[in-house]
Design a protein around this motif. Structure first.
Motif, PDB file in Angstrom:
ATOM      1  N   VAL A  31       4.674  -1.617  -1.635  1.00 15.23           N
ATOM      2  CA  VAL A  31       4.745  -2.868  -2.401  1.00 15.23           C
ATOM      3  C   VAL A  31       5.816  -2.749  -3.479  1.00 15.23           C
ATOM      4  O   VAL A  31       6.600  -3.680  -3.692  1.00 15.23           O
ATOM      5  CB  VAL A  31       3.369  -3.214  -3.009  1.00 15.23           C
ATOM      6  CG1 VAL A  31       3.481  -4.373  -3.984  1.00 15.23           C
ATOM      7  CG2 VAL A  31       2.369  -3.537  -1.915  1.00 15.23           C
ATOM      8  N   ARG A  34       9.108  -3.188  -1.934  1.00 14.53           N
ATOM      9  CA  ARG A  34       9.339  -4.576  -1.515  1.00 14.53           C
ATOM     10  C   ARG A  34       9.842  -5.413  -2.683  1.00 14.53           C
ATOM     11  O   ARG A  34      10.719  -6.263  -2.526  1.00 14.53           O
ATOM     12  CB  ARG A  34       8.050  -5.164  -0.962  1.00 14.53           C
ATOM     13  CG  ARG A  34       8.216  -6.561  -0.441  1.00 14.53           C
ATOM     14  CD  ARG A  34       6.994  -7.015   0.279  1.00 14.53           C
ATOM     15  NE  ARG A  34       7.185  -8.374   0.761  1.00 14.53           N
ATOM     16  CZ  ARG A  34       6.271  -9.032   1.402  1.00 14.53           C
ATOM     17  NH1 ARG A  34       5.106  -8.485   1.663  1.00 14.53           N
ATOM     18  NH2 ARG A  34       6.497 -10.264   1.798  1.00 14.53           N
ATOM     19  N   TYR A  94      -2.966  -3.368   0.740  1.00 14.23           N
ATOM     20  CA  TYR A  94      -1.570  -3.772   0.604  1.00 14.23           C
ATOM     21  C   TYR A  94      -1.484  -5.204   0.099  1.00 14.23           C
ATOM     22  O   TYR A  94      -0.711  -5.511  -0.811  1.00 14.23           O
ATOM     23  CB  TYR A  94      -0.843  -3.640   1.947  1.00 14.23           C
ATOM     24  CG  TYR A  94       0.601  -4.047   1.888  1.00 14.23           C
ATOM     25  CD1 TYR A  94       1.573  -3.166   1.444  1.00 14.23           C
ATOM     26  CD2 TYR A  94       1.006  -5.324   2.256  1.00 14.23           C
ATOM     27  CE1 TYR A  94       2.904  -3.532   1.377  1.00 14.23           C
ATOM     28  CE2 TYR A  94       2.332  -5.710   2.181  1.00 14.23           C
ATOM     29  CZ  TYR A  94       3.266  -4.807   1.749  1.00 14.23           C
ATOM     30  OH  TYR A  94       4.571  -5.187   1.667  1.00 14.23           O
ATOM     31  N   TYR A  98       0.064  -6.364  -3.400  1.00 14.00           N
ATOM     32  CA  TYR A  98       1.149  -7.345  -3.388  1.00 14.00           C
ATOM     33  C   TYR A  98       0.838  -8.499  -4.345  1.00 14.00           C
ATOM     34  O   TYR A  98       1.686  -8.895  -5.148  1.00 14.00           O
ATOM     35  CB  TYR A  98       1.364  -7.873  -1.962  1.00 14.00           C
ATOM     36  CG  TYR A  98       2.402  -8.955  -1.884  1.00 14.00           C
ATOM     37  CD1 TYR A  98       3.749  -8.647  -1.901  1.00 14.00           C
ATOM     38  CD2 TYR A  98       2.033 -10.298  -1.826  1.00 14.00           C
ATOM     39  CE1 TYR A  98       4.711  -9.633  -1.850  1.00 14.00           C
ATOM     40  CE2 TYR A  98       2.986 -11.295  -1.767  1.00 14.00           C
ATOM     41  CZ  TYR A  98       4.322 -10.961  -1.784  1.00 14.00           C
ATOM     42  OH  TYR A  98       5.267 -11.948  -1.750  1.00 14.00           O
ATOM     43  N   ARG A 102       2.820  -9.447  -7.763  1.00 13.72           N
ATOM     44  CA  ARG A 102       3.398 -10.779  -7.924  1.00 13.72           C
ATOM     45  C   ARG A 102       2.845 -11.461  -9.176  1.00 13.72           C
ATOM     46  O   ARG A 102       3.597 -12.077  -9.935  1.00 13.72           O
ATOM     47  CB  ARG A 102       3.136 -11.616  -6.688  1.00 13.72           C
ATOM     48  CG  ARG A 102       3.998 -12.865  -6.637  1.00 13.72           C
ATOM     49  CD  ARG A 102       3.889 -13.576  -5.350  1.00 13.72           C
ATOM     50  NE  ARG A 102       2.506 -14.030  -5.217  1.00 13.72           N
ATOM     51  CZ  ARG A 102       2.008 -14.640  -4.176  1.00 13.72           C
ATOM     52  NH1 ARG A 102       2.774 -14.873  -3.154  1.00 13.72           N
ATOM     53  NH2 ARG A 102       0.764 -15.018  -4.136  1.00 13.72           N
TER      54      ARG A 102
END
Length: 155
Positions: A31, A34, A94, A98, A102
């Protein structure tokens, strides 16, 4: 040498939990990657750092559980823990990581916007005033240039 089955069984269980923790750490790392979108060189550095941390954790596991003795069941249990985590829990964790990332990034973005907004407005105001000053200076020198040509012709 006496074989302590209960201690080995506890070591096996702890090794499974450590394997699951390593899998969770890997999801956290995925994560992070990403959102950070590292360059190729930075990606290599992050991968190296990730594996160094994993090796350190596993080394500490071996020292604490088996006194530094390499026992096959510890490696097997850690692998079982990682595989169990990856097949059954990884998607959920996950997704959770995430959404947390965010949410934190959105919150930080809002805080930065609230703090920076007055500065943006004042900087915009100052830029407009500086543009006007430079425009006046440019017009002034343009006019001076015209009069200089007129004065230089009369001589």
């Amino acid at each position: 040498m006496e074989i302590d089955i209960m201690k080995d069984f506890m070591s096996f269980g702890v090794s499974i939990l450590i394997g699951m923790s390593i899998g969770m750490f890997y999801d956290f790392y995925r994560v992070f990657r990403r959102f950070s979108k590292p360059s190729k060189v930075m990606s290599y550095i992050e991968d190296l750092l990730f594996w160094m941390i994993i090796c350190f954790i596993f080394f500490i596991l071996l020292i604490k559980l088996t006194g530094g003795v390499l026992r096959g069941f510890v490696f097997i249990a850690a692998l079982v823990g990682i595989l169990f985590y990856m097949f059954f829990l990884s998607k959920i964790v996950y997704s959770l990581f995430y959404h947390i990332f965010r949410l934190i990034l959105n919150l930080l973005s809002e805080i930065i916007n609230v703090i920076a907004n007055p500065f943006k407005k004042s900087i915009g105001f100052i830029k407009a005033k500086i543009k006007k000053i430079f425009l006046l200076i440019r017009v002034f020198f343009k006019e001076v240039g015209k009069y200089k040509k007129i004065i230089s012709r009369k001589k």
